[in-house]
Enzyme design. Structure first.
Site, mmCIF file in Angstrom:
data_model
loop_
_atom_site.group_PDB
_atom_site.id
_atom_site.type_symbol
_atom_site.label_atom_id
_atom_site.label_comp_id
_atom_site.label_asym_id
_atom_site.label_seq_id
_atom_site.Cartn_x
_atom_site.Cartn_y
_atom_site.Cartn_z
ATOM 1 N N ASN A 10 132.798 12.133 1.716
ATOM 2 C CA ASN A 10 131.613 11.688 2.456
ATOM 3 C C ASN A 10 130.387 12.301 1.785
ATOM 4 O O ASN A 10 130.126 13.499 1.926
ATOM 5 C CB ASN A 10 131.735 12.151 3.918
ATOM 6 C CG ASN A 10 130.512 11.790 4.731
ATOM 7 O OD1 ASN A 10 129.618 11.080 4.267
ATOM 8 N ND2 ASN A 10 130.454 12.287 5.951
ATOM 9 N N HIS A 89 130.919 10.056 13.198
ATOM 10 C CA HIS A 89 130.722 11.366 12.567
ATOM 11 C C HIS A 89 129.857 12.245 13.470
ATOM 12 O O HIS A 89 128.919 11.760 14.105
ATOM 13 C CB HIS A 89 130.063 11.205 11.192
ATOM 14 C CG HIS A 89 130.144 12.470 10.394
ATOM 15 N ND1 HIS A 89 129.282 13.523 10.598
ATOM 16 C CD2 HIS A 89 131.018 12.871 9.434
ATOM 17 C CE1 HIS A 89 129.617 14.515 9.775
ATOM 18 N NE2 HIS A 89 130.659 14.133 9.060
ATOM 19 N N GLU A 161 137.489 16.756 12.725
ATOM 20 C CA GLU A 161 136.421 17.529 12.088
ATOM 21 C C GLU A 161 135.759 18.426 13.132
ATOM 22 O O GLU A 161 134.802 18.003 13.803
ATOM 23 C CB GLU A 161 135.357 16.592 11.502
ATOM 24 C CG GLU A 161 135.809 15.769 10.337
ATOM 25 C CD GLU A 161 134.665 15.469 9.370
ATOM 26 O OE1 GLU A 161 134.788 15.833 8.194
ATOM 27 O OE2 GLU A 161 133.648 14.894 9.792
HETATM 28 P P1 13P Z 1 131.801 19.680 4.704
HETATM 29 O O1 13P Z 1 133.009 19.429 3.831
HETATM 30 O O2 13P Z 1 130.539 19.847 3.913
HETATM 31 O O3 13P Z 1 132.046 20.787 5.665
HETATM 32 O O4 13P Z 1 131.566 18.354 5.563
HETATM 33 C C1 13P Z 1 132.628 17.782 6.216
HETATM 34 C C2 13P Z 1 132.206 16.466 6.719
HETATM 35 O O5 13P Z 1 131.327 16.358 7.562
HETATM 36 C C3 13P Z 1 132.864 15.276 6.155
HETATM 37 O O6 13P Z 1 132.612 14.152 6.907
#
Ligand code: 13P
Length: 245
Positions: A10, A89, A161
């Site tokens: 992403n 997200h 996440e």
């Molecule tokens: P990071 O890998 O920078 O922590 O971000 C994760 C993310 O939000 C992927 O969608």
């Protein structure tokens, strides 16, 4: 193919056109046709498509087709050969107050167009500290998947996440990820009757911790943010997860 692990990058909004040009020069063509998806900012998508990469959107509109200023619809995505869309997200939930009901509409519109949805769920630090992780995940999952039948669920992958792990270098432990993944699978089974929900992990995944994270047995891959925007780090992650599998 379905049981192979996937790595999704992403790229958020961190690159300008100069960064995109150098990225495309350094990211290795070897990853084309592997289980790797890159989600650039919309305006840069054609550069990635031209180079043969499998591309995903970072968000999508709630209706499949029609005039919606500023948005991208699933029909438009499909017409470009874009098969994947990240939905829900935490940055959209937080900064745009995107509610579960809208996320649900986006999931339905994308799967009805036969797109592959990466549905993000995760608790904030405050919710974790208040021991509300399970309640929050249940609410997010039940609401976002409302109305989806088994066939539609085949086209969904859940990205766990935890908000406190995003961009913080504060990666969740293997134990936490494994437990939460089992919980997510259980909720989807209980609530929608779908047994084999794929779950991937995102939140401070990088080239240093990927070897350890990749030992987790019940996840199907990773959603990578910051480290995906660094071609060298991203290639290390890809090599660990999909090339050597
Ligand atoms: P990071 O890998 O920078 O922590 O971000 C994760 C993310 O939000 C992927 O969608």
């Amino acid at each position: 193919m379905e049981n192979q692990k996937i790595v999704i990058g992403n790229l958020k909004t961190v690159m300008n056109i100069n960064d995109v040009s150098s990225y495309l020069k350094t990211i290795n063509k070897e990853i084309v046709n592997k289980q790797v998806v890159i989600c650039p900012t919309n305006i840069y998508i054609p550069y990635f498509l031209k180079n043969g990469y499998s591309v995903g959107l970072q968000d999508i509109f709630i209706n499949e087709d029609g005039p919606y200023t500023g948005e991208v619809t699933p029909n438009q995505a499909i017409s470009m050969g874009i098969k994947y869309a990240i939905i829900g997200h935490s940055e959209r939930r937080t900064h745009l107050n995107e509610p579960d009901e809208i996320i649900n509409k986006k999931v339905i519109s994308a799967v009805q167009s036969n797109m592959q949805v990466i549905l993000c769920v995760g608790e904030t630090l405050e919710e974790k500290q208040m021991l509300k992780t399970d309640v929050v995940l249940r609410r997010q999952l039940v609401n976002a998947l409302n109305g989806l039948n088994i066939e539609m669920l085949h086209n969904v992958t859940i990205a766990y996440e935890p908000v406190w792990a995003i961009g913080t270098d504060n990666v969740a432990s293997n134990k936490e990820i494994e437990r939460t993944t089992n919980y997510i699978k259980m909720i989807v089974h209980q609530n929608r009757g779908y047994k084999n929900m794929r779950v991937i992990y995102g939140g401070s995944v990088n080239d240093k911790n990927i070897k350890e994270l990749n030992k987790i047995k019940n996840i199907s891959g990773f959603l990578v943010g910051g480290a995906a925007a660094d071609s060298e780090k991203f290639l290390t992650i890809i090599n660990e997860v999909v090339v050597n599998q």
